[in-house]
Design a protein around this motif. Sequence first.
Motif, short mmCIF file in Angstrom:
data_model
loop_
_atom_site.label_atom_id
_atom_site.label_comp_id
_atom_site.label_asym_id
_atom_site.label_seq_id
_atom_site.Cartn_x
_atom_site.Cartn_y
_atom_site.Cartn_z
N GLY A 67 -21.04 -12.78 10.37
CA GLY A 67 -20.08 -13.88 10.40
C GLY A 67 -18.63 -13.47 10.55
N HIS A 68 -18.37 -12.22 10.80
CA HIS A 68 -16.99 -11.76 10.99
C HIS A 68 -16.51 -12.10 12.40
CE1 HIS A 68 -17.01 -9.50 7.21
NE2 HIS A 68 -18.24 -9.10 7.53
N THR A 69 -15.33 -12.69 12.48
CA THR A 69 -14.79 -13.09 13.78
C THR A 69 -13.43 -12.45 14.08
OG1 THR A 69 -13.76 -15.06 12.81
CG2 THR A 69 -15.99 -15.32 13.75
N VAL A 70 -12.78 -11.90 13.06
CA VAL A 70 -11.50 -11.21 13.26
C VAL A 70 -11.73 -9.73 12.95
CG1 VAL A 70 -9.07 -11.07 12.61
CG2 VAL A 70 -10.24 -13.29 12.56
N THR B 225 -28.49 8.32 21.12
CA THR B 225 -27.70 7.12 20.92
C THR B 225 -27.47 6.98 19.42
OG1 THR B 225 -28.62 6.01 22.86
CG2 THR B 225 -27.60 4.61 21.19
N PRO B 226 -26.21 7.04 18.96
CA PRO B 226 -25.96 6.93 17.52
C PRO B 226 -26.63 5.69 16.92
CG PRO B 226 -23.97 7.61 18.65
CD PRO B 226 -24.97 7.28 19.72
N LEU B 227 -27.23 5.87 15.76
CA LEU B 227 -27.99 4.81 15.10
C LEU B 227 -27.16 4.18 13.99
CD1 LEU B 227 -30.78 3.41 14.66
CD2 LEU B 227 -31.30 5.25 13.05
N LEU B 228 -27.11 2.86 13.95
CA LEU B 228 -26.34 2.17 12.92
C LEU B 228 -27.09 2.23 11.59
CD1 LEU B 228 -23.79 0.38 12.40
CD2 LEU B 228 -25.31 -1.60 12.68
N ILE B 229 -26.47 2.85 10.58
CA ILE B 229 -27.03 2.93 9.24
C ILE B 229 -26.22 1.98 8.35
CG2 ILE B 229 -27.58 4.42 7.29
CD1 ILE B 229 -29.09 5.12 9.84
N ILE B 230 -26.86 0.92 7.86
CA ILE B 230 -26.16 -0.09 7.08
C ILE B 230 -26.15 0.30 5.61
CG2 ILE B 230 -26.12 -2.54 6.43
CD1 ILE B 230 -27.55 -3.11 9.09
N ARG B 231 -24.94 0.34 5.01
CA ARG B 231 -24.80 0.71 3.61
C ARG B 231 -23.94 -0.34 2.87
NH1 ARG B 231 -23.96 6.10 5.94
NH2 ARG B 231 -25.91 7.27 5.81
N GLU B 232 -23.37 0.08 1.76
CA GLU B 232 -22.70 -0.86 0.86
C GLU B 232 -21.41 -1.46 1.40
OE1 GLU B 232 -24.26 1.44 -3.19
OE2 GLU B 232 -22.18 1.67 -2.48
N SER B 233 -20.83 -0.85 2.42
CA SER B 233 -19.55 -1.36 2.94
C SER B 233 -19.71 -2.56 3.86
CB SER B 233 -18.77 -0.26 3.65
OG SER B 233 -19.44 0.13 4.85
N SER B 234 -20.94 -3.03 4.08
CA SER B 234 -21.20 -4.20 4.93
C SER B 234 -21.61 -5.41 4.07
CB SER B 234 -22.33 -3.91 5.92
OG SER B 234 -21.92 -2.99 6.91
N ALA B 235 -21.03 -6.56 4.40
CA ALA B 235 -21.43 -7.80 3.72
C ALA B 235 -21.04 -8.97 4.60
CB ALA B 235 -20.75 -7.91 2.36
N ARG B 236 -21.62 -10.13 4.30
CA ARG B 236 -21.29 -11.35 5.04
C ARG B 236 -19.83 -11.71 4.80
NH1 ARG B 236 -24.97 -13.54 7.82
NH2 ARG B 236 -23.58 -15.30 8.20
N CYS B 237 -19.23 -12.27 5.84
CA CYS B 237 -17.84 -12.68 5.75
C CYS B 237 -17.70 -13.87 4.78
CB CYS B 237 -17.34 -13.10 7.13
SG CYS B 237 -15.64 -13.65 7.15
N ARG B 238 -16.73 -13.81 3.86
CA ARG B 238 -16.52 -14.85 2.90
C ARG B 238 -15.24 -15.64 3.17
NH1 ARG B 238 -18.21 -12.08 -2.91
NH2 ARG B 238 -20.23 -11.26 -2.22
N ALA B 239 -14.56 -15.31 4.25
CA ALA B 239 -13.31 -16.00 4.56
C ALA B 239 -13.61 -17.46 4.93
CB ALA B 239 -12.60 -15.31 5.70
#
Length: 360
Positions: A207-210, A346-360
């Motif tokens: 949900g991040h747009t900016v 091809t670098p693989l995206l590893i999802i960790r704690e720094s990712s979350a849904r946008c709350r703005a």
Amino acid sequence: MTESPIGAHTGGLDRFVRAPGEEGVVAHVTIKEIARRCGVSQGAVSYALNNRPGVSAATRARVLRVAAELEWVPNTAARQLSAARSETFGLVLARTPQTLVEEPYFMGFVGGVESVLAEHSYALSLQVVADLGAELATYRKWAAERRVDGVIVVDPRVGDPRIPVLRKLGLPAVLVGDPALADGMPCVWTDSTAAMTAALDHVASLGHTVIARIAGPPEFGDVWIRDQAFGTAVRRLGLTAVTRHTDYSAAAGADATREVLAGRPTAIVYDNDLMAVAGLAVVQALGLHIPDDVTLVAWDDSTLCRITHPTLTALSHNVVGYGAEVARRLFDVLAGTQPQAHLYSTPLLIIRESSARCRA
């Protein structure tokens, strides 16, 4: 007369010795002496003696005539020395020493190169220089002095001036970069376009747009490729985005993070993990929370990404393996393999704690 495989600038390799039984003449003569007698450059003499292009037919005939009149033969020991390999590869890094001390990428990459060189009893000659001009001067020196058997070329540019110079020098080389930057030179690359696309799809799905991106030096070809991929993904996803270019250092990454935060992005993508860790510290110092306020995505995924708090989402690839593959490909070039472009990963995206849904 026997023609010798002498290079244009061979130092001690330009000596000739007297033919057996010869009397009343000087024991040694150099290309310089032949050039003086012919009224041409030493390089022209070498080209003529080796039957190489670069001199006119008249000059070639004059040089061969003078050499025949002197009745000299090539120095066999020098010729054997010329043919011998140095058993060394070269790597020139036009980066600041501080960046190299901080940046974990090159530690892993060089470690991978060294692991393969050790298998072949080869050494690595590593030179850190200030700029591209100094890098080119290093290649010329290495080629003239036969210091290295081949070179690994990093940080390719668009229209890279090093490629024609290396070809002119006849120095075997492998480029670490996309084939779009290699101009037919053998290269090993990772798919930055696919990786950047995955990063933008990830943050958009939350949900991040900016979005902000903290990038490397704009003159580097791999950064240019990421720039194109970032722009394409931003337009496709309808995002609002800004990019700030830096020198890859932690200090520059921190400064750029402070700058882009003025635009209130809810996600930031970094071109290396060193800048991402520095950016994380800036975000936290400003009283913002990760990932509640800002999602961070790093590149390369060194140990830094896994020991921070929170841990960092990252585009991961095997940097040590990457360096090893580059070294293997340079040995292939020495063995006479035709130039090839080799996609390592091809670098693989590893999802960790720094990712979350946008709350703005």
